[in-house]
Write an enzyme that holds these catalytic residues in place. Structure first.
Site, PDB file in Angstrom:
ATOM      1  N   TYR A   1       0.819  -1.210   0.000  1.00 26.56           N
ATOM      2  CA  TYR A   1       0.000   0.000   0.000  1.00 26.56           C
ATOM      3  C   TYR A   1       0.858   1.268   0.000  1.00 26.56           C
ATOM      4  O   TYR A   1       1.818   1.377   0.752  1.00 26.56           O
ATOM      5  CB  TYR A   1      -0.919   0.016   1.224  1.00 26.56           C
ATOM      6  CG  TYR A   1      -1.917   1.135   1.196  1.00 26.56           C
ATOM      7  CD1 TYR A   1      -3.062   1.047   0.412  1.00 26.56           C
ATOM      8  CD2 TYR A   1      -1.702   2.300   1.920  1.00 26.56           C
ATOM      9  CE1 TYR A   1      -3.979   2.089   0.365  1.00 26.56           C
ATOM     10  CE2 TYR A   1      -2.612   3.347   1.879  1.00 26.56           C
ATOM     11  CZ  TYR A   1      -3.750   3.236   1.103  1.00 26.56           C
ATOM     12  OH  TYR A   1      -4.640   4.264   1.053  1.00 26.56           O
TER      13      TYR A   1
ATOM     14  N   SER B   1       1.611  -7.540   1.736  1.00 26.28           N
ATOM     15  CA  SER B   1       0.517  -6.710   2.241  1.00 26.28           C
ATOM     16  C   SER B   1      -0.520  -6.490   1.147  1.00 26.28           C
ATOM     17  O   SER B   1      -1.144  -7.445   0.699  1.00 26.28           O
ATOM     18  CB  SER B   1       1.084  -5.407   2.804  1.00 26.28           C
ATOM     19  OG  SER B   1       0.114  -4.709   3.545  1.00 26.28           O
ATOM     20  N   GLN B   2      -0.742  -5.253   0.694  1.00 23.87           N
ATOM     21  CA  GLN B   2      -1.639  -5.045  -0.440  1.00 23.87           C
ATOM     22  C   GLN B   2      -1.188  -5.887  -1.625  1.00 23.87           C
ATOM     23  O   GLN B   2      -2.007  -6.467  -2.355  1.00 23.87           O
ATOM     24  CB  GLN B   2      -1.652  -3.574  -0.821  1.00 23.87           C
ATOM     25  CG  GLN B   2      -2.449  -3.258  -2.084  1.00 23.87           C
ATOM     26  CD  GLN B   2      -2.340  -1.800  -2.465  1.00 23.87           C
ATOM     27  OE1 GLN B   2      -3.219  -1.004  -2.165  1.00 23.87           O
ATOM     28  NE2 GLN B   2      -1.255  -1.435  -3.128  1.00 23.87           N
TER      29      GLN B   2
ATOM     30  N   ASP C   1       2.304  -8.597  14.060  1.00 20.90           N
ATOM     31  CA  ASP C   1       1.836  -7.747  12.968  1.00 20.90           C
ATOM     32  C   ASP C   1       0.571  -7.006  13.401  1.00 20.90           C
ATOM     33  O   ASP C   1      -0.505  -7.600  13.524  1.00 20.90           O
ATOM     34  CB  ASP C   1       1.552  -8.600  11.736  1.00 20.90           C
ATOM     35  CG  ASP C   1       1.262  -7.782  10.490  1.00 20.90           C
ATOM     36  OD1 ASP C   1       0.971  -6.583  10.624  1.00 20.90           O
ATOM     37  OD2 ASP C   1       1.322  -8.353   9.382  1.00 20.90           O
TER      38      ASP C   1
ATOM     39  N   HIS D   1       4.771  -6.191  10.759  1.00 23.03           N
ATOM     40  CA  HIS D   1       4.252  -6.274   9.400  1.00 23.03           C
ATOM     41  C   HIS D   1       5.340  -6.409   8.339  1.00 23.03           C
ATOM     42  O   HIS D   1       5.090  -6.926   7.265  1.00 23.03           O
ATOM     43  CB  HIS D   1       3.394  -5.045   9.112  1.00 23.03           C
ATOM     44  CG  HIS D   1       2.601  -5.147   7.846  1.00 23.03           C
ATOM     45  ND1 HIS D   1       1.793  -6.227   7.557  1.00 23.03           N
ATOM     46  CD2 HIS D   1       2.494  -4.301   6.772  1.00 23.03           C
ATOM     47  CE1 HIS D   1       1.230  -6.054   6.383  1.00 23.03           C
ATOM     48  NE2 HIS D   1       1.638  -4.898   5.879  1.00 23.03           N
TER      49      HIS D   1
END
Length: 320
Positions: free
Chosen positions: A91, A186-187, A271, A300
């Site tokens: 992101y 992630s994204q 996370d 994360h």
């Protein structure tokens, strides 16, 4: 500190999935429309000042025929089709500058880094705009842009781009169309799961700590980006169920349930951005062969260098 359940409980966590009745038709129609509007991709050699790798500046048509950028890296001197890793950004990141992503090409693979429409001003630069057809209310972040209907939601566009990126690299003469691995953190991990669930013949998937997994639980236990969904619902309480009905079309758990390629997941037990239970929900629903690397003392980001060793070993085994 640990932010979620003990590992033993996480490994057993397989919550019920919420899936719209027209889920498959929605994605089939979306991808057909994108492919019907697709033009030929442009691969233009880019002088990045690198001696062992060539870089192409790529433009391809993603959602609704809209142009999307990317970098294609190849080991210099490659003459036969190579396995290819297609990578999606986390992101607020874009494709970056041409010299910033060299691991996979240095390991001998083709490597395509897809730009992220509208993003690329948070941690890695981007070059692709996002024409927003909706203009409805949002929290100001991409995660709530167009969220009141699946047709207008931002991630419909991004995940369609992710599929079209796979289509695009398959057109290149030096990419082996049968040996494509989709990857991201992630994204980007959510995009990798979307691509693996929607393109059933990819060779592998590497979804690291995927975002947009088991979204309803995530919004109940964590802030950060997931807090934007809650903030939207606080401002528009009359639209809350509509928001989550939209998100059911984009939840990575539903893509995971359709994916068949071997996959390597990762999770950090500290996370606080993508909670471990949401990652394990996607992992435990993943339909294909799978493994997961759990990093007990990481948040994360995970131990990037150490996990890259695991990723390279995974791809090397896939391609053996």
């Amino acid at each position: 500190m640990l932010v979620d359940w003990p590992l033993e409980q996480l490994r057993a966590y397989r919550p019920p999935r919420r899936e719209p009745d027209d889920y498959d038709d929605f994605w089939r129609t979306t991808l057909r429309q994108a492919r019907d509007r697709a033009g030929a991709p442009a691969f233009e050699r880019y002088e990045a000042g690198l001696t062992t790798v060539t870089v192409d500046d790529v433009t391809f048509t993603g959602f609704d025929g809209q142009p999307v950028r990317g970098w294609l890296y190849l080991p210099r001197g490659a003459s036969e089709p190579l396995p290819c890793v297609v990578e999606y950004a986390g992101y607020s990141g874009g494709r970056g500058l041409a010299h910033e992503s060299l691991m996979w090409s240095a390991a001998g693979y083709a490597h395509f880094v897809m730009d992220t429409r509208g993003q690329g001003s948070g941690w890695r630069v981007g070059h692709t705009p996002d024409p927003d057809p909706d203009g409805g209310p949002s929290t100001g972040t991409f995660v709530t842009r167009g969220i009141l209907h699946p047709d207008t939601y931002y991630y419909r566009r991004l995940f369609t781009d992710a599929v079209r990126a796979v289509d695009t690299v398959r057109e290149h003469a030096l990419v082996d169309a049968d040996r494509i691995v989709v990857a991201g953190h992630s994204q980007g991990g959510a995009a990798a799961l979307a691509a693996a669930g929607l393109v059933h013949d990819v060779a592998g998937a590497i979804p690291d700590q995927p975002f947009l997994s088991h979204v309803r639980r995530a919004t109940e236990i964590i802030e950060g980006l997931y807090g934007d969904f809650a903030a939207f619902c606080r401002t528009h309480p009359d639209q809350a169920e509509r928001v989550f009905d939209t998100l059911d079309y984009f939840d990575a758990v539903n893509f995971a349930a359709r994916a068949q390629a071997p996959a390597l997941f990762s999770a950090g037990l500290m996370d606080a951005v993508c909670p471990p239970s949401t990652i394990f929900a996607a992992y435990n629903h993943y339909a294909g062969p799978k493994d997961i690397r759990v990093w007990p003392h990481h948040g994360h980001t995970g131990p990037a260098g150490f996990h890259q060793v695991e990723q390279m070993a995974f791809v090397r085994q896939l391609m053996a």
